[in-house]
Write a protein that holds these residues in place. Structure first.
Motif, PDB file in Angstrom:
ATOM      1  N   PHE A 123      -3.253   1.888  11.907  1.00  0.00           N
ATOM      2  CA  PHE A 123      -2.504   3.137  11.821  1.00  0.00           C
ATOM      3  C   PHE A 123      -3.371   4.380  11.917  1.00  0.00           C
ATOM      4  O   PHE A 123      -2.895   5.489  11.748  1.00  0.00           O
ATOM      5  CB  PHE A 123      -1.644   3.163  10.545  1.00  0.00           C
ATOM      6  N   THR A 124      -4.675   4.180  12.142  1.00  0.00           N
ATOM      7  CA  THR A 124      -5.551   5.337  12.352  1.00  0.00           C
ATOM      8  C   THR A 124      -6.461   5.068  13.545  1.00  0.00           C
ATOM      9  O   THR A 124      -6.804   3.911  13.833  1.00  0.00           O
ATOM     10  CB  THR A 124      -6.423   5.608  11.104  1.00  0.00           C
ATOM     11  N   PHE A 173      -8.265   0.219  11.335  1.00  0.00           N
ATOM     12  CA  PHE A 173      -6.920   0.087  10.782  1.00  0.00           C
ATOM     13  C   PHE A 173      -5.979   0.318  11.956  1.00  0.00           C
ATOM     14  O   PHE A 173      -6.281   1.114  12.846  1.00  0.00           O
ATOM     15  CB  PHE A 173      -6.636   1.133   9.692  1.00  0.00           C
ATOM     16  N   HIS A 193       0.868  -1.190   0.000  1.00  0.00           N
ATOM     17  CA  HIS A 193       0.000   0.000   0.000  1.00  0.00           C
ATOM     18  C   HIS A 193       0.901   1.237   0.000  1.00  0.00           C
ATOM     19  O   HIS A 193       2.116   1.144   0.188  1.00  0.00           O
ATOM     20  CB  HIS A 193      -0.971   0.011   1.185  1.00  0.00           C
ATOM     21  N   PHE A 241      -5.861   9.041   4.231  1.00  0.00           N
ATOM     22  CA  PHE A 241      -6.769   8.138   3.513  1.00  0.00           C
ATOM     23  C   PHE A 241      -5.963   7.448   2.418  1.00  0.00           C
ATOM     24  O   PHE A 241      -4.940   7.980   1.968  1.00  0.00           O
ATOM     25  CB  PHE A 241      -7.975   8.883   2.916  1.00  0.00           C
ATOM     26  N   GLY A 242      -6.384   6.276   2.016  1.00  0.00           N
ATOM     27  CA  GLY A 242      -5.656   5.548   0.967  1.00  0.00           C
ATOM     28  C   GLY A 242      -6.617   4.719   0.146  1.00  0.00           C
ATOM     29  O   GLY A 242      -7.332   3.871   0.681  1.00  0.00           O
ATOM     30  N   GLU A 291      -2.576   8.113  -1.643  1.00  0.00           N
ATOM     31  CA  GLU A 291      -2.602   8.235  -0.192  1.00  0.00           C
ATOM     32  C   GLU A 291      -2.533   9.708   0.150  1.00  0.00           C
ATOM     33  O   GLU A 291      -1.607  10.408  -0.255  1.00  0.00           O
ATOM     34  CB  GLU A 291      -1.357   7.517   0.342  1.00  0.00           C
TER      35      GLU A 291
HETATM   36  N1  DAH Z   1      -3.400   1.350   3.474  1.00  0.00           N
HETATM   37  C1  DAH Z   1      -4.738   0.898   3.533  1.00  0.00           C
HETATM   38  C2  DAH Z   1      -4.909  -0.260   2.554  1.00  0.00           C
HETATM   39  O1  DAH Z   1      -4.154  -0.428   1.677  1.00  0.00           O
HETATM   40  C3  DAH Z   1      -5.722   1.964   3.174  1.00  0.00           C
HETATM   41  C4  DAH Z   1      -5.759   3.071   4.188  1.00  0.00           C
HETATM   42  C5  DAH Z   1      -6.670   3.017   5.168  1.00  0.00           C
HETATM   43  C6  DAH Z   1      -4.890   4.120   4.079  1.00  0.00           C
HETATM   44  C7  DAH Z   1      -6.747   4.031   6.104  1.00  0.00           C
HETATM   45  C8  DAH Z   1      -4.934   5.157   5.003  1.00  0.00           C
HETATM   46  C9  DAH Z   1      -5.887   5.087   6.005  1.00  0.00           C
HETATM   47  O2  DAH Z   1      -4.133   6.190   4.958  1.00  0.00           O
HETATM   48  O3  DAH Z   1      -5.948   6.115   6.878  1.00  0.00           O
HETATM   49  O4  DAH Z   1      -5.847  -1.003   2.672  1.00  0.00           O
END
Ligand code: DAH
Length: 617
Positions: free
Chosen positions: A522-523, A520, A441, A584-585, A482
Motif C-alpha cells: 500500500f506504499t 508494503f 492493522h 506510517f503504522g 497510523e
Molecule cells: N500496516 C502495516 C502493518 O501492520 C504497517 C504500515 C506500514 C502502515 C507502512 C503504514 C505504512 O501506513 O505506510 O504491518
C-alpha cells in the motif's frame, strides 16, 4: 526367618535377546502386574531380578526408581532400587523365601512413592514450559526430580523471573490440561520436538510428552494425567552459576484425591518469602495499617512458619525472624507508651494522630498513557486523532490497500475472520466488501478517512488490532497508531521530518530516525523506520566497549512507513495526479517499550491485569 538361597543362574542377562517390556511407559497408573521371572542372581547383598514385563520405573531421566514387592508362590522380593541395564530392567531386591526363573509373580509398586515421583516429574515439565515462555532461548540440559528438584539450562535467568515462572507454571496447573505420551521413532522425535537431548537412550523406546497443545518434548518418565494433579508449584530459587542456571521447584505434599506422600514434609516457603512476610508485618505495624493485636497475631503465625522453610535455611531465617520480631515489638511498645502518655494528659483513648486508612490510588493503564502522549505529540503538528472500525470489511483491511483476495502479501497479517450473518453492502459499485475481519492493522483507516472526501488529510488513527499470535513479544490484541498525510506535493522529506519530530518528542531530543527500503503493497516506495538506540546513543557500543545488547548496530526497528500507493489513493477517491501522501503504522506497545527504561521482556504482562506489575508505571 531369612531363607535367602543362592540360585544357580541360567545365562548372564546380556545373553538374553528379549528386552523387558516396559509397561510404565504406556500406563503410569498401573500399580500391579502378573508376569514371569526371567532370571534371578545374587550380587553382593542384593538379588537382581529380571522380569518379562515390568511396571517398576528404573531410575533415569531425573526421576528416582520405584520400590515395591515381587511375590511368587515360594517367596517375596522387596524391590529397593530399579535400574536399566542394556534392554533389561534390573530389580535390586532383598528376598524372603525363593524365586526361580519362569515363576509366575505379582509385581506391586509402592504407589505413594511412585505418585509423588511422577507428580514431581510432571511438575518439572510444567516449570520447563513456564521457563520457555519467560526465556524462550534457554537450552535445557537436565531435569532433577528428586527432593530439591530443579531444571537446569545453559545460560542465565534474572532472579526476578522467579515470580513469573511460578505464575506461568500455576496457570498451567489451574488449566488442568492433559499430559499425553506417544511412542515414536528417533526420526519422528527429532521432527516434532523443538529440542532433543544429546544422548537419547538407544536401549529404551523413545517417547514424547505433550502438555495440552504445547510443543511435544522427549520424555521417558512416568507422568500424571492432567496438570492439575501436580498441585500448586513453588519456584523456590533461581541459581545462576558460571554458564548455567537452575530453577528449583517444589510441589504441594499431596494433591487433591491423591494419597499422601511418605517423603519428608513439603517445604512450602522459601527463606525469602518468609522474610518478605515478616517485613510486611513490620511495615504495617510501623505505619499503623494494622492494629497492635493484628500485628501480634500475625507475628505469632509467621513464627510458626519457620518449620516450612527448608532445614538448611532455617538458622539464617531464624536470625531475621528474631530481628524483625524485636523491631515489631519495640514499635508496638513505643506506640503503646505514647498512647499511655497521651491518655494520662488527654483523658481520651482516641489517638487523633493515627493516620487514616488510605484507599489505594489507581492510574491509567500504561497503554492508555502512551496513546494520550502519542495523540498530543501529533496534535501539536496538526494531526487529528480519528476513530475507525476495529471490526471491518476485508475491503478496507486488504483489498483497498492494494492487496486483492489471495494476494500472498496478506499472509503477513495473521488475520481473524469472523462470521457476518447479513449481506455485505458494496463499497463502490462493482467492488465487494468481502468478509468481516478483526482489523489486523490500523491501515484500514486510510481509505475510510479518504472516503470522507475532505482534503488535506492529517489523521492519526489509534486503535486495537488483532492477530493470531501470542508469545513474549506478541499479544493477540494490541494497538497501532497510523499516521496519514494527504495533500498536494507531499514528499518523503515531509515524512522524514514528521518522523524525526515524533522521535525527538517521544523518545528524547538526541534521537534520530533512518529509513530503510522495504516493501508494503500500500506504499511506494516503502520503508522500515529505525530509531537510534538510546542506550548506546546509536553507536552500537557501550561505554566499556561491549556491544549494545538492546539494538542492532545502534538502531532499533520502529515500524513501517511509505508514500501512499496511487492505487490506494484511487480507492479512496483521491486523484493521484494532483495529490500525494505519506503514511506510517507502528505498534503502540512496541514503541512504548522502546522508551529507555521501559524494557519489558514479556509484552503479555501488559494485559495480565496484575496490579503488582501495572502499578509500577
Ligand atoms: N500496516 C502495516 C502493518 O501492520 C504497517 C504500515 C506500514 C502502515 C507502512 C503504514 C505504512 O501506513 O505506510 O504491518
Amino acid at each position: 526367618m531369612d531363607q535367602q538361597i543362592e540360585m544357580v543362574e541360567m545365562k548372564p542377562y546380556n545373553e538374553y535377546i528379549a528386552m523387558t517390556e516396559l509397561i510404565y511407559l504406556t500406563d503410569s497408573y498401573q500399580k500391579e502386574l502378573t508376569t514371569t521371572v526371567v532370571s534371578i542372581e545374587k550380587h553382593g547383598n542384593l538379588w537382581e531380578v529380571v522380569l518379562t514385563a515390568t511396571i517398576f520405573y528404573p531410575e533415569g531421566g531425573g526421576q528416582p526408581s520405584d520400590r515395591g514387592t515381587i511375590t511368587g508362590k515360594n517367596g517375596k522380593a522387596h524391590v529397593k532400587h530399579v535400574r536399566m541395564k542394556g534392554d533389561l530392567v534390573i530389580h535390586e531386591c532383598t528376598l524372603e523365601g525363593k524365586l526361580s526363573p519362569d515363576d509366575e509373580v505379582r509385581g506391586t509398586i509402592d504407589w505413594q512413592v511412585r505418585y509423588t515421583n511422577m507428580r514431581l516429574h510432571s511438575a518439572g515439565h510444567i516449570v520447563h514450559e513456564a521457563v520457555r515462555l519467560v526465556a524462550p532461548n534457554l537450552t535445557p540440559t537436565k531435569g532433577y526430580h528428586h527432593d530439591d528438584a530443579y531444571i537446569e539450562y545453559i545460560g542465565s535467568l534474572p532472579i526476578d523471573t522467579q515470580y513469573r515462572i511460578e505464575k506461568e507454571s500455576n496457570a498451567l496447573v489451574e488449566q488442568n490440561v492433559p499430559l499425553t505420551t506417544e511412542l515414536v521413532s528417533m526420526e519422528e522425535l527429532q521432527k516434532r520436538t523443538p529440542w532433543a537431548p544429546e544422548h537419547l537412550p538407544k536401549h529404551k523406546p523413545l517417547r514424547i510428552l505433550t502438555i495440552g497443545t504445547l510443543l511435544p518434548i522427549p520424555d521417558g518418565g512416568t507422568q500424571v494425567r492432567t496438570t492439575g494433579e501436580t498441585g500448586e508449584i513453588h519456584i523456590t530459587k533461581i541459581e545462576n552459576a558460571d554458564d548455567h542456571v537452575r530453577v528449583y521447584y517444589t510441589i504441594e505434599q499431596a494433591a487433591q484425591g491423591a494419597p499422601a506422600a511418605d517423603t519428608s514434609p513439603a517445604q512450602t516457603l522459601t527463606a525469602a518469602q518468609l522474610t518478605g512476610m515478616l517485613l510486611d508485618v513490620q511495615n504495617d505495624t510501623i505505619s499503623h495499617a494494622i492494629t497492635p493485636l493484628e500485628s501480634k497475631n500475625a507475628l505469632a503465625e509467621l513464627t510458626k512458619k519457620i518449620r516450612l522453610v527448608p532445614p538448611q535455611d532455617r538458622q539464617a531465617v531464624g536470625i531475621v525472624v528474631t530481628e524483625v520480631k524485636q523491631s515489631i515489638e519495640s514499635a508496638l511498645s513505643a506506640s503503646s507508651s505514647d498512647l499511655d502518655a497521651r491518655r494520662s494528659t488527654n483523658d481520651s483513648w482516641f489517638d487523633v494522630t493515627m493516620p487514616g486508612i488510605r484507599p489505594p490510588e489507581g492510574h491509567l493503564h500504561i497503554v492508555t498513557q502512551a496513546i494520550t502522549e502519542i495523540s498530543k505529540i501529533f496534535a501539536t503538528i496538526g494531526f487529528t486523532r480519528v476513530r475507525h472500525p476495529e471490526v471491518d470489511w476485508d475491503y478496507y483491511a486488504f483489498e483497498a490497500l492494494n492487496m486483492p483476495a489471495s494476494h500472498p502479501a496478506r499472509d503477513e497479517w495473521e488475520t481473524f475472520f469472523i462470521e457476518y450473518p447479513g449481506k455485505p453492502a458494496r463499497a463502490t459499485p462493482g467492488v465487494a466488501r468481502g468478509k468481516m475481519v478483526l482489523t489486523p492493522h490500523t491501515s484500514n483507516g486510510q481509505v475510510r478517512e479518504m472516503e470522507k472526501g475532505k482534503l488535506p488529510i492529517r489523521m492519526i488513527n489509534i486503535a486495537k488490532c488483532y492477530r493470531r499470535q501470542i508469545d513474549v513479544s506478541h499479544t493477540p490484541m494490541f494497538h497501532q497508531f497510523e499516521g496519514l498525510y494527504v495533500d498536494t506535493d507531499v514528499s518523503i522529506a515531509h515524512l522524514k521530518g514528521v518522523l524525526d519530530y515524533f522521535a525527538q518528542q517521544f523518545f528524547g531530543p538526541e534521537r534520530k530516525t533512518r529509513l530503510r527500503p522495504f516493501h508494503f503493497q500500500f506504499t511506494e516506495p516503502s520503508f522500515e523506520v529505525d530509531i537510534s538506540c538510546g542506550i548506546c546513543n546509536g553507536t552500537g557500543k557501550l561505554a566499556n566497549g561491549d556491544p549494545c545488547r538492546l539494538c542492532k548496530a545502534g538502531w532499533l526497528e520502529l515500524g513501517g512507513a511509505g508514500m501512499v500507493h496511487p492505487n490506494v489513493l484511487r480507492y479512496g477517491g483521491v486523484n493521484p495526479d494532483t495529490h500525494s501522501g505519506f503514511a506510517f503504522g507502528w505498534g503502540v506497545e512496541r514503541t512504548y517499550m522502546m522508551k529507555s527504561g521501559t524494557q519489558l521482556d514479556d509484552i503479555r504482562l501488559l494485559y495480565s491485569n496484575d496490579v503488582r506489575f501495572l502499578e509500577q508505571f
